[in-house]
Design an enzyme around this catalytic site. Sequence first.
Site, PDB file in Angstrom:
ATOM      1  CB  ILE A 257      50.012  39.584  40.817  1.00  0.00           C
ATOM      2  CG1 ILE A 257      48.987  39.736  41.951  1.00  0.00           C
ATOM      3  CG2 ILE A 257      49.304  39.551  39.461  1.00  0.00           C
ATOM      4  CD1 ILE A 257      48.243  41.055  41.943  1.00  0.00           C
TER       5      ILE A 257
ATOM      6  N   PRO B 263      53.488  47.896  41.695  1.00  0.00           N
ATOM      7  CG  PRO B 263      54.533  48.183  43.758  1.00  0.00           C
ATOM      8  CD  PRO B 263      54.442  47.230  42.601  1.00  0.00           C
TER       9      PRO B 263
ATOM     10  NE  ARG C 228      46.690  50.852  42.569  1.00  0.00           N
ATOM     11  CZ  ARG C 228      46.046  49.727  42.877  1.00  0.00           C
ATOM     12  NH1 ARG C 228      45.634  48.911  41.915  1.00  0.00           N
ATOM     13  NH2 ARG C 228      45.809  49.414  44.134  1.00  0.00           N
TER      14      ARG C 228
ATOM     15  CG  ASP D 281      40.857  45.276  35.591  1.00  0.00           C
ATOM     16  OD1 ASP D 281      39.661  45.206  35.244  1.00  0.00           O
ATOM     17  OD2 ASP D 281      41.226  45.181  36.782  1.00  0.00           O
TER      18      ASP D 281
ATOM     19  CD  GLU E 205      41.069  52.866  38.160  1.00  0.00           C
ATOM     20  OE1 GLU E 205      40.990  52.104  39.131  1.00  0.00           O
ATOM     21  OE2 GLU E 205      41.446  52.503  37.034  1.00  0.00           O
TER      22      GLU E 205
ATOM     23  CG  HIS F 293      40.572  48.777  39.477  1.00  0.00           C
ATOM     24  ND1 HIS F 293      41.269  49.891  39.882  1.00  0.00           N
ATOM     25  CD2 HIS F 293      41.195  47.727  40.072  1.00  0.00           C
ATOM     26  CE1 HIS F 293      42.264  49.528  40.697  1.00  0.00           C
ATOM     27  NE2 HIS F 293      42.235  48.227  40.820  1.00  0.00           N
TER      28      HIS F 293
END
Length: 327
Positions: A154, A204, A232, A256, A261, A293
């Site tokens: 990404i 991550p 995250r 996001d 959450e 998310h």
Amino acid sequence: MRVTVYNCRNFDEKELFLKYEKELGIELVLCADAPDLENISLAKGSECVDIITSKITREMMKAFHENGVQYLTTRTIGYDHIDLEAAREFGIKVGNAPYGPNGVADYTVMLILMSIRKMKRILERTMIQDYTLAGVQGRELKDLTIGVIGTGRIGRTLIHNLSGFGCQMIAYDLHEQEEVKPYVEYVSLEELFAKSDVITLHTPLTDENYHLIDAKSIASMKDGVVIINTARGALIDSEALINAIESGKIGAAGLDVVENEFGLYYYDHKSDILNNRELAILRGFPNVTVSHHMAFYTDNCVETVVRDSLLSCKLFMEGKENPWEVA
């Protein structure tokens, strides 16, 4: 072979699950709800369980084991919501289902642009027919230094996307990627914090980088820095972020993901009082854009994670090499 699927969304996933059930010759048990100790019995007789972002605790892992589950796959890239130590304890293998990087990378560009152009304020004014300009003057990407933390799939795709905007880019990663060196300079994390006008997270979550963005790291950043997080939530200390937004140290944020959450996102809570004070505060700031998310959420992604999560189960049960098995 039988797979119990939890969190199956009727409006987009169900049709795909039924399609791949036939194509792959897998018997499916579809459940719209998240797994819990009351509905775990649905997994009895299934060798595999397919989940999304639900928290899987040791107690739940034990219950899966008692119902004969041997493999747990998540329709996500990240798997920090799964107790891997418990999975090992009860002999349950774990897999994930990575989707293509373009959706999240595209979404990140959108959040960067929305943040530096103050789009939340503009849209809110437009809704009440306030067409004034004071307070919504933006900045141009070409004038900014973008700091990218994490240059995996990404992060690399984001760098390629941003290369056309003419902005300077610096990056930090434990493993440098030759592919992006024509576009980005690798620097230390401390230098990235000090030099970036925009910092975007693409790593991550691990024990080592929990609260990577905290009061100490924020203090070392430029005044007015923009923080973007499509990775995250726990990479950022929410309390430190709120304090820095209130003081003006952080000029804007595009989030996001947020801390704590689990159990909130993907459910209708419009009549509920939520047990997440930090989320409520962050949503209230005019310079903070919060989404639930969903940077991953594209048609390509949905089909990919449904298909690959089931392929992962099939390969596991056939004893074949499984590229999606992570633990």
